[in-house]
Design a protein around this motif. Sequence first.
Motif, PDB file in Angstrom:
ATOM      1  N   ARG A  27       0.848  -1.196   0.000  1.00 35.87           N
ATOM      2  CA  ARG A  27       0.000   0.000   0.000  1.00 35.87           C
ATOM      3  C   ARG A  27       0.881   1.242   0.000  1.00 35.87           C
ATOM      4  O   ARG A  27       1.775   1.386   0.829  1.00 35.87           O
ATOM      5  CB  ARG A  27      -0.873  -0.010   1.256  1.00 35.87           C
ATOM      6  CG  ARG A  27      -1.911   1.090   1.314  1.00 35.87           C
ATOM      7  CD  ARG A  27      -2.798   0.877   2.540  1.00 35.87           C
ATOM      8  NE  ARG A  27      -3.876   1.855   2.606  1.00 35.87           N
ATOM      9  CZ  ARG A  27      -3.810   2.992   3.304  1.00 35.87           C
ATOM     10  NH1 ARG A  27      -2.719   3.296   3.986  1.00 35.87           N
ATOM     11  NH2 ARG A  27      -4.838   3.822   3.322  1.00 35.87           N
ATOM     12  N   PRO A  30       0.224   7.687   2.098  1.00 39.02           N
ATOM     13  CA  PRO A  30      -0.876   8.590   1.744  1.00 39.02           C
ATOM     14  C   PRO A  30      -0.452   9.682   0.767  1.00 39.02           C
ATOM     15  O   PRO A  30      -1.244  10.107  -0.072  1.00 39.02           O
ATOM     16  CB  PRO A  30      -1.278   9.200   3.089  1.00 39.02           C
ATOM     17  CG  PRO A  30      -0.864   8.193   4.103  1.00 39.02           C
ATOM     18  CD  PRO A  30       0.360   7.526   3.563  1.00 39.02           C
ATOM     19  N   TRP A  37      -1.108   5.663  -6.441  1.00 33.71           N
ATOM     20  CA  TRP A  37      -2.398   5.147  -5.967  1.00 33.71           C
ATOM     21  C   TRP A  37      -3.222   4.563  -7.102  1.00 33.71           C
ATOM     22  O   TRP A  37      -3.891   3.543  -6.934  1.00 33.71           O
ATOM     23  CB  TRP A  37      -3.169   6.248  -5.232  1.00 33.71           C
ATOM     24  CG  TRP A  37      -2.735   6.328  -3.798  1.00 33.71           C
ATOM     25  CD1 TRP A  37      -1.798   7.162  -3.267  1.00 33.71           C
ATOM     26  CD2 TRP A  37      -3.195   5.491  -2.725  1.00 33.71           C
ATOM     27  NE1 TRP A  37      -1.643   6.915  -1.930  1.00 33.71           N
ATOM     28  CE2 TRP A  37      -2.500   5.891  -1.567  1.00 33.71           C
ATOM     29  CE3 TRP A  37      -4.127   4.462  -2.630  1.00 33.71           C
ATOM     30  CZ2 TRP A  37      -2.709   5.288  -0.323  1.00 33.71           C
ATOM     31  CZ3 TRP A  37      -4.335   3.871  -1.405  1.00 33.71           C
ATOM     32  CH2 TRP A  37      -3.633   4.279  -0.257  1.00 33.71           C
ATOM     33  N   LEU A  41      -4.364   0.660  -7.080  1.00 34.93           N
ATOM     34  CA  LEU A  41      -5.767   0.243  -7.067  1.00 34.93           C
ATOM     35  C   LEU A  41      -6.258  -0.357  -8.376  1.00 34.93           C
ATOM     36  O   LEU A  41      -7.092  -1.242  -8.384  1.00 34.93           O
ATOM     37  CB  LEU A  41      -6.662   1.442  -6.734  1.00 34.93           C
ATOM     38  CG  LEU A  41      -6.904   1.695  -5.258  1.00 34.93           C
ATOM     39  CD1 LEU A  41      -7.768   2.924  -5.086  1.00 34.93           C
ATOM     40  CD2 LEU A  41      -7.563   0.491  -4.599  1.00 34.93           C
ATOM     41  N   HIS A  42      -5.720   0.137  -9.483  1.00 32.23           N
ATOM     42  CA  HIS A  42      -6.367  -0.186 -10.757  1.00 32.23           C
ATOM     43  C   HIS A  42      -5.520  -0.953 -11.754  1.00 32.23           C
ATOM     44  O   HIS A  42      -6.090  -1.624 -12.614  1.00 32.23           O
ATOM     45  CB  HIS A  42      -6.867   1.102 -11.430  1.00 32.23           C
ATOM     46  CG  HIS A  42      -7.761   1.911 -10.569  1.00 32.23           C
ATOM     47  ND1 HIS A  42      -7.516   3.234 -10.277  1.00 32.23           N
ATOM     48  CD2 HIS A  42      -8.886   1.583  -9.895  1.00 32.23           C
ATOM     49  CE1 HIS A  42      -8.471   3.685  -9.477  1.00 32.23           C
ATOM     50  NE2 HIS A  42      -9.304   2.714  -9.233  1.00 32.23           N
TER      51      HIS A  42
ATOM     52  N   GLU B 684     -10.828   0.971  -0.068  1.00 38.22           N
ATOM     53  CA  GLU B 684      -9.586   1.654  -0.401  1.00 38.22           C
ATOM     54  C   GLU B 684      -9.767   2.620  -1.575  1.00 38.22           C
ATOM     55  O   GLU B 684      -9.010   3.579  -1.736  1.00 38.22           O
ATOM     56  CB  GLU B 684      -8.495   0.622  -0.697  1.00 38.22           C
ATOM     57  CG  GLU B 684      -7.083   1.132  -0.701  1.00 38.22           C
ATOM     58  CD  GLU B 684      -6.560   1.567   0.689  1.00 38.22           C
ATOM     59  OE1 GLU B 684      -6.870   2.703   1.097  1.00 38.22           O
ATOM     60  OE2 GLU B 684      -5.840   0.801   1.333  1.00 38.22           O
ATOM     61  N   ASP B 685     -10.807   2.413  -2.391  1.00 37.06           N
ATOM     62  CA  ASP B 685     -11.023   3.325  -3.517  1.00 37.06           C
ATOM     63  C   ASP B 685     -11.805   4.577  -3.110  1.00 37.06           C
ATOM     64  O   ASP B 685     -12.150   5.403  -3.956  1.00 37.06           O
ATOM     65  CB  ASP B 685     -11.721   2.618  -4.687  1.00 37.06           C
ATOM     66  CG  ASP B 685     -13.121   2.117  -4.329  1.00 37.06           C
ATOM     67  OD1 ASP B 685     -13.575   2.367  -3.193  1.00 37.06           O
ATOM     68  OD2 ASP B 685     -13.744   1.469  -5.194  1.00 37.06           O
ATOM     69  N   GLY B 866      -8.921   4.090   2.423  1.00 39.49           N
ATOM     70  CA  GLY B 866      -9.820   4.831   1.543  1.00 39.49           C
ATOM     71  C   GLY B 866      -9.674   6.330   1.592  1.00 39.49           C
ATOM     72  O   GLY B 866     -10.284   7.039   0.794  1.00 39.49           O
ATOM     73  N   THR B 868      -7.074   8.477   1.051  1.00 38.07           N
ATOM     74  CA  THR B 868      -6.387   9.136  -0.061  1.00 38.07           C
ATOM     75  C   THR B 868      -7.290   9.218  -1.289  1.00 38.07           C
ATOM     76  O   THR B 868      -7.455  10.279  -1.887  1.00 38.07           O
ATOM     77  CB  THR B 868      -5.096   8.386  -0.412  1.00 38.07           C
ATOM     78  OG1 THR B 868      -4.325   8.273   0.781  1.00 38.07           O
ATOM     79  CG2 THR B 868      -4.310   9.107  -1.476  1.00 38.07           C
ATOM     80  N   MET B 869      -7.911   8.097  -1.610  1.00 40.04           N
ATOM     81  CA  MET B 869      -8.708   8.089  -2.832  1.00 40.04           C
ATOM     82  C   MET B 869     -10.024   8.848  -2.668  1.00 40.04           C
ATOM     83  O   MET B 869     -10.591   9.325  -3.649  1.00 40.04           O
ATOM     84  CB  MET B 869      -8.967   6.647  -3.277  1.00 40.04           C
ATOM     85  CG  MET B 869      -7.695   5.915  -3.697  1.00 40.04           C
ATOM     86  SD  MET B 869      -6.711   6.842  -4.909  1.00 40.04           S
ATOM     87  CE  MET B 869      -7.231   6.069  -6.428  1.00 40.04           C
TER      88      MET B 869
END
Lengths: 86, 976
Positions: A27, A30, A37, A41-42, B684-685, B866, B868-869
Amino acid sequence: MRLTCPVCGDRDHREFTYKGDAVMLDRPAPDAGTDAWDSYLHLRDNPCGDTRDLWYHDPCGAWVVVERNTVTHAVTGTALASEAKR
Amino acid sequence: MRLTGKGLLDQSRSVPFSFDGVAMSGVEGDTLASALLANGVRVVARSFKYHRPRGILAAGSEEPNALVTIGRGAETDPNVRATVQELYAGLDAASQNRFPSLKFDLLAVNDLAAPFLAAGFYYKTFMWPRSFWEKLYEPFIRRAAGLGALSEQHNPDRYEKAFAFCDVLVIGAGPSGLMAALTAAQAGLDVILADEDSRMGGRLLSETHEIDGKPGHVWVDEMLDTLRGMDNVRLMTRTTVTGAYDQGTYGALERVSHHRARTEGLPRECFWRIVAKRSILCAGALERPVAFPNNDRPGIMTANAVRSYLNRYGVATGQAVSIFANNDDAHRTAHDLAAAGVNIAAVIDSRADAQVSGDFPVYTGAQVIGSSGRMGLESITVRHAGGTRKIRTDCLAMSGGWNPTVHMTCHMNGRPTWREDILSFVPTPGSVPGMSVAGAANGSFSTAACLAEGAAVAAAVASDLGKKAAPAATPKAEDGAYRLAPLWMVEGKGRKWLDFQNDVHVKDIDLAARENFRSVEHMKRYTTQGMAPDQGKNSNVAALAILADATGRGIPETGTTTFRPPYVPVSIASMGAGSQGKGFAPQRLTTSHHAAVKRGAPMIEAGLWYRPSYFPRDGEKTWRESCDREVGYVRNAVGIVDASTLGKIDIQGPDAAAFLDFVYSNTFSTLKVGRARYGLMLREDGYVMDDGTTARLGENHYVMTTTTAAAGEVMRHLDWVLQGLRPDFDVQIVSVTEQWAQFAVAGPKSRELLNGLLDTPIDGESFPFMACGEVSIGGIGGRLFRISFSGEHAYEIAIPARYGESLYTLLVARAEELGGGPYGMEALNVLRIEKGFITHSEIHGRTTAFDIGMERMVSAKKDCVGKTMSERPGLKDPQREQLVGLRPVGAVKQLTAGAHLFAEKAEPVRVNDEGYITSVGYSPTLETYLGLGFLKNGRARHGERIKMVDHLRGVTAICEVCDPVAFDPEGGRVRG
């Protein structure tokens, strides 16, 4: 398909829930920025060959990192996510 | 015709059955096929496409023609292979795909139209107009080209599924399989020997070979006695291994009770998942027919089938039998029949140098070039060196050679290898990890070779598994060489059938090649060769030999199609065993379930849980009346509802507070011991995952509640965060949902009620809003939380689940004394809508904290999952759809969930869509429908009129946009 839960041993895949690529373990901070990020995530590789992914063993609650081959379907190793992380 | 004294069956034990309503009689041990042949039945089915009369071709599960329907009404089993179906007293079989009868089938007109019905005909013809396909063409084609029909009734039968584990799974119990099983068992390995037949022994039951000087079946019985005496061997008859899967998992279908009349409690089938460290495929070989003109008449069979019916079942398949082959093996058919006194009309061998001796006419270097007899074979035409000759015969045994049963080795993408010496494909070693192949399945055809190879392969497997093993001593047996010459088809006038089950013939393959479907995979799909339920078991190799010829290539270059699981058709019922009706999903029942049912409450499903919808009273005609009354309990007196279905997670450890700060968007480390707080959890999203209250019971001890629907997902998520993201946290978590029964006690009289039960009464000071703590009820320790999902002065009381039922009964009785009572989900929903509280109708996975007006609950002071996103600009755009309340203000006073929102004057079409309604309820408190929904920039639009349109139900209503909290916006009541 059979997977070895490091806690419970060799089990049928129906006992597991799939999450996705083991990159989820890393992860970003921040403040790592949008690209980091977005990638976390994607974006996923779609390897033809060895891959590491995450499976949840529902009966015991262990998150397991599974090393397997997408071509031969061979499972080459499993480890607890908490240990793989350390 | 049954031959007295022949075969392995006891002919004195007769079994009555019927076929197409005609009473017949077979003997114990018969298959339906052998019994039909014994009764002289020749036509058993009409073919799939052309409705040609067809008879029994084979004697095993590969049978393409003889599909029948067993039973009637709800107990109908269609498409049963007569060669697999064992006979039992009262068996009621019927033929399929004929109208009105087998003898006279109207759709046989298709056969006359055959020149127009070549491969690809439907694709080429039924193209225009498009809309006709579904309405006209497809239904007609389906009616014309059909198999058996389902009863369309509920299936009352039981099916089962089961797991088994072993060191070695031996697939097939012929000579190789028996030797393999014995060798592996003697090495001390756990062995499962599975065979699809009702009786083990494979070809040894159908041949006249001797083993160690004994008849084959006697040797088999001795072997089986030995194996039965071993604790580490499990014999599974009537069990077809249907597929090979990853990590040594095999699917297998056991036909548990198809061989007997329906018996209460006995499953029809059991689908096994067998996990084996190693497997040995001893599945034998399948004989292939020869494609000569009109080779599909009833009475034309494979040579091995004729021997099986003779030697095992004691049935002569004809009165004047002829044999047509390209190999020595088939000559046995002639010798066995002659020895049994059956008249041999002719032996025709395509090889000029064939050596055949016997007291019957022999034609070498000859071919069968045609046949006649509409409803059964009457004669064949033979072309030989001296010219052509018509021979009267009612049964022709044909053999084009043998194909090893390689199917299982293809299930994991393996491709078999061509062997020119036996003109067949054999398994490529290593095709399935952990699987070895022995005997005829490996292309070793003599009995002696099968016996030796089975033992040798098993010994090698045992030593791989770390056992000292010696191959079991190989008995003496037939060791004839397998000699054959290529014979794929015979030229001549008339269709030369390949795939009997899908009605594919040689010309179809030629046409495919001409139209450039030269790849074997393209040919297969264009002609449908091998695509019937039998997967072309006895036709694929010949078809690709003909394709090879048509395209001027060799067979190895042409390649082969492969096979997928299952090896034989498997009923959906067996794969889904246990999942019918209530077995489809487990039922979770609360401790108050029976009390609620006793009060007549209709139950509704919430995930796997069952919860009471409402509690009807005498005189109430609609659910709304009950619901309105129950809402009144909570607003005016006190109501009781079971809240045990909410997920409860116990969280303990020095880092428990830090952990909660990380998984919740808001802060829990600052929560005082003895207090509870509402928490919001993000994915997280950045979207909302779940919400609930979490109470701090001790410095390092919290108990979290989740919504009913997301309890499992949240538990998995918390495990993930703890193990995958923050293994440094010293925290233990465990689900205690089932351990605690928890009831909401809600309403102005809730404290009064509780104080009548608690061993130590509470007051506003000791137990203010959002307090929590341990309490005692009649000496039983419980937990009390002053939380509210109704906006009223309310509590939730938790007690160990074993006291749940009695506490619920007590609470309801006390509530009734105070003018209240139990309430159900409908009232609970109205109460929360009046207060604008959200459920998963609102946090449905596409909404953010911003959307539901809880942006400030994402703490700026700390990181959380979650966070940050959730800060992405697009997720905070004012134009996003935001949570609003809605009330009808026009002529139509009804709101409906799922309806969409449009500007009052706008046309209600997609481009004008401004939002949607997620929840509605009728508020008896405010005497109006209330809705919650999402509207573009909704928070800035309170007071605006908007149009709700439910296209599905045809409802349009004008609403006013309001604050989501419709009742007691100041929140005074909850603190009361």
